[in-house]
Design a protein around this motif. Sequence first.
Motif, short mmCIF file in Angstrom:
data_model
loop_
_atom_site.label_atom_id
_atom_site.label_comp_id
_atom_site.label_asym_id
_atom_site.label_seq_id
_atom_site.Cartn_x
_atom_site.Cartn_y
_atom_site.Cartn_z
N GLU A 560 0.83 -1.20 0.00
CA GLU A 560 0.00 0.00 0.00
C GLU A 560 0.87 1.26 0.00
OE1 GLU A 560 -3.49 1.94 -0.44
OE2 GLU A 560 -3.11 -0.22 -0.52
N LEU A 561 1.99 1.23 0.72
CA LEU A 561 2.91 2.37 0.71
C LEU A 561 3.48 2.59 -0.69
CD1 LEU A 561 4.81 1.88 4.08
CD2 LEU A 561 3.62 3.96 3.37
N GLY A 562 3.88 1.51 -1.34
CA GLY A 562 4.38 1.63 -2.71
C GLY A 562 3.34 2.24 -3.63
N ASN A 563 2.10 1.77 -3.50
CA ASN A 563 1.02 2.29 -4.35
C ASN A 563 0.72 3.75 -4.04
OD1 ASN A 563 0.81 -0.23 -5.51
ND2 ASN A 563 -0.93 -0.88 -4.27
N LEU A 564 0.74 4.11 -2.76
CA LEU A 564 0.48 5.50 -2.37
C LEU A 564 1.52 6.45 -2.94
CD1 LEU A 564 -0.67 5.42 1.37
CD2 LEU A 564 -1.91 6.42 -0.55
N LYS A 574 10.62 6.54 -3.72
CA LYS A 574 10.18 5.93 -2.45
C LYS A 574 9.31 4.71 -2.73
CE LYS A 574 10.16 8.84 1.63
NZ LYS A 574 9.33 9.43 2.70
N ALA A 575 8.45 4.82 -3.73
CA ALA A 575 7.58 3.68 -4.09
C ALA A 575 8.44 2.47 -4.45
CB ALA A 575 6.68 4.06 -5.26
N GLN A 576 9.46 2.70 -5.26
CA GLN A 576 10.35 1.62 -5.67
C GLN A 576 11.01 0.97 -4.45
OE1 GLN A 576 13.06 2.73 -8.80
NE2 GLN A 576 14.48 1.09 -8.31
N GLY A 577 11.41 1.79 -3.49
CA GLY A 577 12.04 1.27 -2.28
C GLY A 577 11.12 0.38 -1.47
N TYR A 578 9.85 0.76 -1.37
CA TYR A 578 8.90 -0.05 -0.60
C TYR A 578 8.58 -1.36 -1.32
CZ TYR A 578 8.16 3.55 2.92
OH TYR A 578 8.35 4.43 3.95
N TYR A 579 8.47 -1.31 -2.65
CA TYR A 579 8.24 -2.55 -3.39
C TYR A 579 9.43 -3.49 -3.21
CZ TYR A 579 4.34 -0.27 -5.86
OH TYR A 579 3.17 0.36 -6.17
N VAL A 592 3.81 -10.52 -3.95
CA VAL A 592 5.13 -10.49 -4.58
C VAL A 592 5.04 -10.20 -6.08
CG1 VAL A 592 7.00 -12.02 -5.34
CG2 VAL A 592 6.44 -11.85 -2.92
N SER A 593 4.10 -10.85 -6.75
CA SER A 593 3.99 -10.68 -8.20
C SER A 593 3.68 -9.22 -8.56
CB SER A 593 2.89 -11.59 -8.75
OG SER A 593 2.73 -11.41 -10.13
N GLU A 594 2.70 -8.64 -7.85
CA GLU A 594 2.34 -7.24 -8.12
C GLU A 594 3.49 -6.30 -7.78
OE1 GLU A 594 -1.06 -3.92 -6.84
OE2 GLU A 594 -1.24 -6.00 -6.17
N ALA A 595 4.13 -6.53 -6.65
CA ALA A 595 5.25 -5.66 -6.24
C ALA A 595 6.40 -5.75 -7.23
CB ALA A 595 5.72 -6.05 -4.84
N ARG A 596 6.70 -6.96 -7.69
CA ARG A 596 7.78 -7.12 -8.66
C ARG A 596 7.47 -6.39 -9.96
NH1 ARG A 596 7.73 -12.31 -9.08
NH2 ARG A 596 9.33 -12.74 -7.52
N ASN A 597 6.23 -6.49 -10.39
CA ASN A 597 5.83 -5.82 -11.63
C ASN A 597 6.04 -4.31 -11.54
OD1 ASN A 597 4.43 -5.51 -14.24
ND2 ASN A 597 2.80 -4.63 -13.00
N TRP A 598 5.55 -3.71 -10.44
CA TRP A 598 5.69 -2.25 -10.31
C TRP A 598 7.15 -1.86 -10.07
CZ3 TRP A 598 2.27 0.37 -12.45
CH2 TRP A 598 0.92 0.05 -12.36
N TYR A 599 7.89 -2.67 -9.35
CA TYR A 599 9.30 -2.37 -9.10
C TYR A 599 10.06 -2.32 -10.42
CZ TYR A 599 14.14 -2.96 -7.65
OH TYR A 599 15.50 -2.80 -7.49
N ARG A 600 9.81 -3.31 -11.29
CA ARG A 600 10.50 -3.35 -12.57
C ARG A 600 10.12 -2.17 -13.46
NH1 ARG A 600 10.01 -9.86 -13.99
NH2 ARG A 600 11.81 -10.52 -12.74
N GLN A 601 8.84 -1.82 -13.43
CA GLN A 601 8.40 -0.67 -14.24
C GLN A 601 9.06 0.61 -13.76
OE1 GLN A 601 4.43 -0.08 -15.56
NE2 GLN A 601 3.85 -2.21 -15.34
N LEU A 602 9.11 0.80 -12.46
CA LEU A 602 9.72 2.01 -11.92
C LEU A 602 11.23 2.03 -12.16
CD1 LEU A 602 7.75 2.27 -8.55
CD2 LEU A 602 7.53 3.79 -10.53
#
Length: 621
Positions: A560-564, A574-579, A592-602
């Motif tokens: 949720e922190l990453g998404n916020l 900061k979002a990337q760091g939380y993911y 994990v799957s959702e966090a990895r996806n957003w981390y890679r995009q960022l």
Amino acid sequence: MYIRICIALCFLFGAGGALAQLQVPDVSKVQLANKYYQGHEYEKAAVLYDELFQNTKSSYYFDLYLTCLTESGDFEAAEKEIKKALRKDETQATLYVQWATLLKKQGDDEGAEKKLQESLEAVPASRADYIRLSNAYLNTGSYDYAEKLYLQAPQKIPGENFYYELGRVYLFERNYSKMFDTYLDMIRNDENTLSRMESAVQSAFRLDVDNSLREKLKSLTLQRMQQEPTVIAYNRLLIWLFLQEKNYTQALRQQIALDRRGLDESPMIMELARIAARNDEYTEALKAYDYLISKGDVTPYFYQAKLVRADLLYRHFSVGAVGAKTSEELAAEFEKCFGELGYVAETQILVLDYAHLLAFHLNRADKAVELLEFGMKMPRLQQIEIDELKTELADVYVLTGDVYEAILLYSQVIENNKTNELGDQVKLKKARLGYYMGEMAWAKAQLDVLKASTSKLIANDAMELALFIGNNMNLDTTSVPLQMFARADLLQFRNQTESAWAVLDSLQNEYPFHSLQDDIYYRKASIMEKQAKWTEAASFLEQLVADYPWDLLADDALLELGNLYRTKLNDPEKAQGYYLKLLEDHPGSVHVSEARNWYRQLRGDFDTQSEQDVRVNETIN
């Protein structure tokens, strides 16, 4: 009958050669041959493929036989077989390609080139033979000859076009400019081939790490539109490109421009609005519906657009989107809509929306009850639609405190919907009501059953609440803390935010060492988010992660922190760091799957498709 059987037998025995050609291959022999081939034991495979060819007369096994001879170094035998086959039928153009491969293996590039040229001259003037020969070229890397083949086609086979196949050749060559031009010629010639072009260029876009190819096609399309403004296919392609980019503003502008040129684009505009709405692009979806409504009732989508627009306005409001109407403005929209469309089966969804707005946002539960009871009497309603209205009525009773009336209605709906998702949804509502009332053991028992629901969303919600109750129910001699927390949840359900907050504060102060502390932080963050107080919400989530890094809600809080920070606080770093923290600290999390996806995009990663993933489609079109 006897005479017919005799004639049939005479025909079969008299046509022994034809019967042999139709003989079914020995499956075990095929499997063994393939095993040898895949293991590069070409001499053993050659013997078996030769036997299979002799039995079936299939060119497929003959080609494999030749390949095995070539790969095993038996060039003399391979050339002998090719010559023998060509003496029987010199129009087997693919044999010349096999011959060329054989000569290249021996270092005779000049001879190979000659055989490739002969294949161009030998190919019969038929679409199937052209595509078969092209596939042979592509499989051996002779892309230039595949191009020559299709460029000679208009003279050899008048009336046939090979735009799609030629474009595929250019895709193999990575000559994207020629590929795009060829496909643009194809859709100019026949707009019905647009879907084939879209599918084909997607293969190129998968290799397009910087979107340069997409931009190039867009530029070429715009040029064509200026040069040939009457070709509508170009406009439709441009709309598709905009939709791929989720650029709904430009897509809608193009769609409306076509409509104003005298084409009836209403179905496409309606679909575009749905796509935009599904992607939370409410503004563009509303513009699309407004345009359809502005056309008047000459379009069959006039009333449908009015209905869906009102529902979308409610969704826009319910998620707290920027620019959404106020609850009072939305109520006026509903009244206007019912005045135009009436209270009929088709407007059942609006009755649900309006009743919820009245009860939960305008403090008009009495009017919501009247509306729902009236709605259930609308003609032509299906039973499940009546039950949906009854479920909302039960929710309103939970809001007003008439718990036993709510339980009665929930039970009626469950009885009517034992085998569908609505039944499970209402079972979850009833179990949650038990939780609100402090009946923890009963609620958990119901939730445990719902964990097997066919709906993943219902099953996950049931599992989450059951786990929460189970983890906090028997930790003390008293169940007061859990009951207080449930009370806060009920107050939040009733939109009594200040009272809910006060209960959470009391719980936090009176039971500072209870396991509910992290849940309190999470609930407070949720309340802040509903009020669009993003910084405050992030603060509570960060407190949760700092104080309870290994508790059950830690991974939820990190996601949720990453998404916020990604969507609301405009801090992608900061979002990337939380993911990343979620991935490192909670590798077993369902997030994990959702966090990895957003981390890679960022981080700037892109999914690409290797060149080897592009394969020859051997289907003859």
